[in-house]
Design an enzyme around this catalytic site. Structure first.
Site, PDB file in Angstrom:
ATOM      1  N   ARG A  34      28.913  46.397  51.449  1.00  0.00           N
ATOM      2  CA  ARG A  34      29.110  45.997  50.050  1.00  0.00           C
ATOM      3  C   ARG A  34      27.926  46.425  49.174  1.00  0.00           C
ATOM      4  O   ARG A  34      28.064  46.628  47.973  1.00  0.00           O
ATOM      5  CB  ARG A  34      29.343  44.478  49.965  1.00  0.00           C
ATOM      6  CG  ARG A  34      29.788  43.998  48.585  1.00  0.00           C
ATOM      7  CD  ARG A  34      30.232  42.542  48.647  1.00  0.00           C
ATOM      8  NE  ARG A  34      30.755  42.019  47.400  1.00  0.00           N
ATOM      9  CZ  ARG A  34      30.102  41.168  46.609  1.00  0.00           C
ATOM     10  NH1 ARG A  34      28.890  40.751  46.914  1.00  0.00           N
ATOM     11  NH2 ARG A  34      30.662  40.717  45.497  1.00  0.00           N
ATOM     12  N   ILE A  60      32.822  43.019  40.574  1.00  0.00           N
ATOM     13  CA  ILE A  60      33.245  43.223  41.962  1.00  0.00           C
ATOM     14  C   ILE A  60      33.555  41.819  42.476  1.00  0.00           C
ATOM     15  O   ILE A  60      32.775  40.893  42.264  1.00  0.00           O
ATOM     16  CB  ILE A  60      32.159  43.935  42.812  1.00  0.00           C
ATOM     17  CG1 ILE A  60      32.564  44.033  44.288  1.00  0.00           C
ATOM     18  CG2 ILE A  60      30.795  43.290  42.707  1.00  0.00           C
ATOM     19  CD1 ILE A  60      31.622  44.932  45.128  1.00  0.00           C
ATOM     20  N   SER A  61      34.705  41.654  43.103  1.00  0.00           N
ATOM     21  CA  SER A  61      35.144  40.316  43.510  1.00  0.00           C
ATOM     22  C   SER A  61      34.246  39.732  44.596  1.00  0.00           C
ATOM     23  O   SER A  61      33.536  40.453  45.298  1.00  0.00           O
ATOM     24  CB  SER A  61      36.578  40.362  44.027  1.00  0.00           C
ATOM     25  OG  SER A  61      37.391  41.096  43.162  1.00  0.00           O
ATOM     26  N   GLN A  62      34.348  38.414  44.717  1.00  0.00           N
ATOM     27  CA  GLN A  62      33.626  37.668  45.745  1.00  0.00           C
ATOM     28  C   GLN A  62      34.138  38.109  47.128  1.00  0.00           C
ATOM     29  O   GLN A  62      35.354  38.183  47.325  1.00  0.00           O
ATOM     30  CB  GLN A  62      33.991  36.212  45.480  1.00  0.00           C
ATOM     31  CG  GLN A  62      33.244  35.198  46.224  1.00  0.00           C
ATOM     32  CD  GLN A  62      33.667  33.803  45.726  1.00  0.00           C
ATOM     33  OE1 GLN A  62      34.215  33.659  44.626  1.00  0.00           O
ATOM     34  NE2 GLN A  62      33.408  32.808  46.522  1.00  0.00           N
ATOM     35  N   PRO A  63      33.251  38.385  48.074  1.00  0.00           N
ATOM     36  CA  PRO A  63      33.709  38.860  49.378  1.00  0.00           C
ATOM     37  C   PRO A  63      34.759  37.972  50.051  1.00  0.00           C
ATOM     38  O   PRO A  63      35.724  38.487  50.611  1.00  0.00           O
ATOM     39  CB  PRO A  63      32.428  38.894  50.209  1.00  0.00           C
ATOM     40  CG  PRO A  63      31.322  39.004  49.229  1.00  0.00           C
ATOM     41  CD  PRO A  63      31.784  38.352  47.973  1.00  0.00           C
TER      42      PRO A  63
END
Ligand code: SAH
Length: 213
Positions: A34, A60-63
């Site tokens: 990431r 960028i979205s939360q993992p």
């Protein structure tokens, strides 16, 4: 253990703790760094479970949300997947390790270019990034086995539903952009579309038309 290996272990542990348990999904997320998708100021925070700002005012979205969405999508190795909302390209890179072919669309040309560079640098040859309005899907390559939308619409866009194969699955956040949204899963069954509500989420809005920059 090296710093990178410890960080990676903690990253995966965090995902499992938040409910990402599918071993294929965890395996795919283990392969995608990431840190390569977050630039500058926020780079040191790339392994924390939080959304982070990227270019063009997007995120960028939360993992863990990437993991839960990918898990809900139930991607099979022979699938062709369409993603709406390329952003950094992180989610598409994860999908590329699970599917045969991935198409990802964003309305910001700069984001598409940067994501393409990352896919090339990582040797991900089964992902194609396209600059277009994702509300219309990708009629040239339709229908799709799986569709993942990573920006929130008030309702599932009709063209996307129409581009879902029989037995196909679409996962998307729905709801107003300034309120709590819900992640939903839509399955095309022989008797019609089946809807399932998964979890509350918060995404940037799905915006009609190409961006001007
Ligand atoms: N999946 C991304 C995060 C997506 S953020 C990642 O892994 O980093 C949401 C993205 O949806 C933004 O980049 C935004 O530009 C894009 N977007 C919003 N409306 C869109 C539309 N109509 N068509 C295509 N992309 C859109």
């Amino acid at each position: 253990m090296t710093d990178a290996a410890t960080r990676q272990m903690q990253f995966l542990f965090q995902l499992r703790q938040r409910g990402v348990t599918d071993t294929r999904v965890l395996g795919a997320m283990e392969k995608v760094d990431r840190g390569a998708f977050v630039r500058g100021h926020f780079e040191p925070r790339a392994y924390e479970d939080m959304p982070l700002p990227i270019a063009c005012g997007q995120t960028i979205s939360q993992p863990s949300v990437v993991g839960l969405m990918t898990q809900a999508l139930k991607v099979e190795p022979r699938d062709t997947v369409l993603e709406i909302g390329t952003g950094s390209g992180y989610q598409a890179a994860v999908l590329s390790h699970l599917a045969r072919r991935v198409y990802t669309i964003d309305r910001h040309r700069d984001l598409v270019r940067e994501a393409e560079d990352r896919f090339t640098a990582m040797g991900l040859h089964n992902v194609t990034a396209i600059c277009a309005d994702g509300c219309f899907g990708l009629p040239d390559q339709a229908p799709f086995d799986r569709i993942l939308v990573t920006a929130a619409a008030e309702d599932p866009p009709g063209p996307l539903l129409a581009q879902l194969k029989p037995g196909g699955v679409m996962v998307l956040p729905v709801g107003q952009s300034d309120a709590v949204q819900h992640l939903i899963k839509v399955t095309r069954t022989p008797v019609g579309l089946e809807y399932e509500e998964l979890l509350p989420v918060r995404f940037v809005p799905l915006v009609e038309g190409l961006a001007r920059d």
